[in-house]
Write a protein that holds these residues in place. Structure first.
Motif, short mmCIF file in Angstrom:
data_model
loop_
_atom_site.label_atom_id
_atom_site.label_comp_id
_atom_site.label_asym_id
_atom_site.label_seq_id
_atom_site.Cartn_x
_atom_site.Cartn_y
_atom_site.Cartn_z
N GLY A 53 0.80 -1.22 0.00
CA GLY A 53 0.00 0.00 0.00
C GLY A 53 0.83 1.26 0.00
N GLU A 54 2.12 1.15 -0.30
CA GLU A 54 3.04 2.28 -0.25
C GLU A 54 3.54 2.64 -1.65
OE1 GLU A 54 3.56 3.94 2.41
OE2 GLU A 54 2.75 2.56 3.93
N LEU A 61 -1.36 5.29 -6.67
CA LEU A 61 -1.74 3.89 -6.80
C LEU A 61 -3.24 3.77 -7.03
CD1 LEU A 61 0.26 2.29 -3.83
CD2 LEU A 61 0.96 2.45 -6.23
N ALA A 62 -3.65 2.72 -7.75
CA ALA A 62 -5.06 2.40 -7.95
C ALA A 62 -5.19 0.89 -8.02
CB ALA A 62 -5.59 3.06 -9.23
N GLY A 63 -6.42 0.40 -7.92
CA GLY A 63 -6.65 -1.03 -7.85
C GLY A 63 -6.83 -1.46 -6.41
N THR A 64 -6.71 -2.75 -6.13
CA THR A 64 -6.88 -3.24 -4.77
C THR A 64 -5.68 -4.10 -4.35
OG1 THR A 64 -8.04 -5.26 -5.44
CG2 THR A 64 -9.38 -3.30 -5.01
N VAL A 65 -5.30 -3.98 -3.09
CA VAL A 65 -4.31 -4.86 -2.46
C VAL A 65 -4.91 -5.29 -1.13
CG1 VAL A 65 -2.02 -5.07 -1.44
CG2 VAL A 65 -2.32 -3.74 -3.53
N GLU A 66 -5.33 -6.54 -1.05
CA GLU A 66 -6.06 -7.02 0.12
C GLU A 66 -5.15 -7.87 1.00
OE1 GLU A 66 -9.84 -9.87 0.93
OE2 GLU A 66 -10.14 -8.21 -0.49
N LEU A 67 -5.07 -7.50 2.27
CA LEU A 67 -4.30 -8.23 3.27
C LEU A 67 -5.24 -8.56 4.43
CD1 LEU A 67 -1.51 -9.21 4.44
CD2 LEU A 67 -1.33 -6.92 5.47
N ARG A 68 -5.58 -9.84 4.56
CA ARG A 68 -6.47 -10.27 5.64
C ARG A 68 -7.75 -9.45 5.70
NH1 ARG A 68 -2.58 -11.45 10.89
NH2 ARG A 68 -1.79 -13.49 10.21
N VAL A 75 -6.43 3.68 2.11
CA VAL A 75 -6.83 3.83 3.51
C VAL A 75 -5.85 4.77 4.20
CG1 VAL A 75 -7.87 1.54 3.57
CG2 VAL A 75 -5.49 1.82 4.26
N PRO A 76 -6.21 5.36 5.32
CA PRO A 76 -5.29 6.24 6.05
C PRO A 76 -4.00 5.51 6.42
CG PRO A 76 -7.51 6.50 6.89
CD PRO A 76 -7.55 5.33 5.95
N ALA A 77 -2.91 6.25 6.46
CA ALA A 77 -1.60 5.65 6.71
C ALA A 77 -1.57 4.88 8.02
CB ALA A 77 -0.53 6.74 6.70
#
Length: 508
Positions: A53-54, A61-68, A75-77
């Motif tokens: 997410g960095e 950045l665009a698209g999705t990166v899903e972690l759990r 999302v906020p940092a």
């Protein structure tokens, strides 16, 4: 099949209208090693950051990166860091940037560790000597810094490991140990993303391989290394260096010579102990050894960047000043730093910095210096548009090639190359080795090659010196040493290298 721990869908990265990643899909599953191959600038480091997410400054950045169940994009940092904490371990491409220069390595690890047993376990996994925990980062070699950051990355057993060029700066023995460590970590369920140029490392560790080209995945699967279908993949696999024919002429007289070089640190440690070295014009002498054996110290003494405690350096029979500042305006010995990024001014375009070298060393006009800089940059695979950017906008491999171009532009008598292939993808590594080989053939420049890359040593060097604990324990013509190493250190280096495997795993 296990559900992915981390997955990306339609992942994009861009600066304005320039695309860095385009519709990338990735799944990292428990116990699997996913390797990403690609040229310098193809987007590997951008991908490694984006999967957390960095991004670097100015990159969207665009698209999705899903972690759990948490999407890390947008999302906020604070929420992003909380979701990653203890779940993702990260090894950046440039380990020195991840170490606090003002704090000892051990103190930082003690604060990060969740349990007392976490530190010895991490040190074992990274093959980092516990005796080095009391040192500051600048007191470690490049390979030792790499292992220190790797130890921090695996501390507390993260579920996901993102490793950006984890073999950079590692000698063949330590790299072989790192392969075993990665196998152990994946065996206990860790999902590993391996961003690397090291084809041997991929062969020995990866369950699946992705090939990234211009920000797009052009090929993926287990077949990539054995039956590639995309032309870019085939070009990558065909770019491994091959040993040259042995030189059939006697070396010319003169060149660089070191006599009895020794260096004692302030704490009394003997870093170099009586090193003798001769580099005739047009010949390449390689210096190999484990991390911390004294290779970079020797290189810096030859270049006048570190003052030896004893001994001297001569060029064509004339003693050189121990300090480069007293060697005159035209520096006849050019040193290409192991950390290319640190050797450039971060606030000025790379092209301007390289052109300045021609003005300062050879007194050419500003216009002529820029023209020559553009030409030599093109010879190392950098376009003018790339070189007109600041260093932060270039990959590590691109900056290494720019550093080589800067040294060549000075038209030196001797070039000292300190781990210059570590950040190179397979194609640019082959092109760079070809350029250096041509420089040796067509000029009277001599070369000292400091390297853990025995493939590059085999391709370039006429002679190899093996260092261990600051002493030269063996030296011989390259082919003889690689085929019949005499000392235990040399045998371990050769046996641990992919070169020793006889290329039996070449793609068909």
């Amino acid at each position: 099949m296990n559900a992915p721990l981390l997955s990306a869908r339609g992942l994009r990265a861009f600066v304005g209208t320039r695309s860095l990643l385009a519709e990338v899909d990735v799944e990292l599953r428990p116990g699997e090693v996913t390797a990403v191959l690609g040229e310098s600038g193809s987007g590997k480091t951008t991908l490694g950051l984006a999967l957390q997410g960095e991004s670097r400054r100015g990159v969207a950045l665009a698209g999705t990166v899903e972690l759990r169940g948490t999407d890390l994009i947008g999302v906020p940092a604070a929420q992003r860091r909380a979701a990653r904490a203890g779940v993702i371990g990260y090894l950046p491409q440039h380990p020195a940037a991840a170490l606090n220069p003002l704090r000892k390595v051990g103190r930082v690890m003690a604060e990060l560790a969740r349990a007392p047993e976490a530190i010895p376990e991490a040190l074992e996994a990274a093959r980092f000597d516990a005796a080095l925990l009391d040192r500051y980062p600048h007191q470690l070699s490049g390979g030792q810094q790499q292992r220190a950051v790797l130890a921090q990355a695996v501390l507390n057993r993260p579920d996901v490991l993102v490793l950006d060029e984890p073999a950079t700066g590692l000698d063949a023995i330590t790299k072989s140990e790192a392969v075993e460590a990665l196998s152990r970590m994946s065996g206990r369920g860790t999902a590993i993303l391996l961003l690397t140029h090291d084809l041997g490392l991929v062969r020995r560790t990866a369950d699946t391989v992705l090939v990234l080209h211009d920000g797009r995945i052009v090929e993926r699967g287990q077949h990539v290394l054995t039956a590639p279908t995309h032309e870019h993949t085939r070009a990558l696999l065909a770019a491994e260096p091959r040993p040259p024919a042995a030189a059939d002429t006697e070396p010319a007289e003169g060149g660089l010579r070191a006599s009895g070089l020794s260096k004692v640190a302030k704490n009394g440690d003997r870093l170099l102990d009586g090193i003798d070295l001769a580099v005739p014009p047009g010949r390449c002498v390689a210096v190999v050894g484990r991390s911390g054996s004294g290779k970079t110290t020797l290189a810096r003494c030859l270049a006048g960047l570190t003052r030896p405690s004893a001994g001297r350096v001569l060029l064509d029979g004339v003693a050189l000043a121990a300090d480069v500042r007293h060697r005159g305006r035209r520096t006849q010995v050019q040193y290409i730093h192991q950390d290319a990024r640190a050797s450039f001014d971060e606030f000025r375009p790379v092209l301007a910095q390289i052109a300045r070298t021609a003005r300062l060393t050879r007194g050419v006009s500003t216009a002529q210096a820029r023209t020559e800089a553009e030409q030599v940059l093109a010879s190392v695979g950098l376009e003018r548009a790339q070189a007109d950017r600041r260093p932060a906008a270039l990959s590590g491999g691109q900056l290494q090639r720019a550093a080589v171009a800067r040294a060549l532009l000075a038209e030196p008598a001797v070039i000292i190359c300190d781990e210059i292939t570590t950040g190179q993808d397979l194609i640019h590594r082959a092109e760079l080795l070809d350029l250096l080989a041509a420089t040796l053939r067509t000029t009277s420049a001599g070369m000292v090659l400091i390297s853990h890359d025995l493939g590059a040593v085999a391709a370039l060097a006429d002679e190899v010196h093996v260092l261990d604990a600051g002493r030269c324990v063996e030296h011989a013509p390259t082919a003889a040493l690689l085929a019949r190493p005499r000392t235990a250190v040399a045998r371990s280096l050769v046996d641990s290298a992919d070169l020793a495997r006889g290329r039996t795993e070449e793609p068909g």
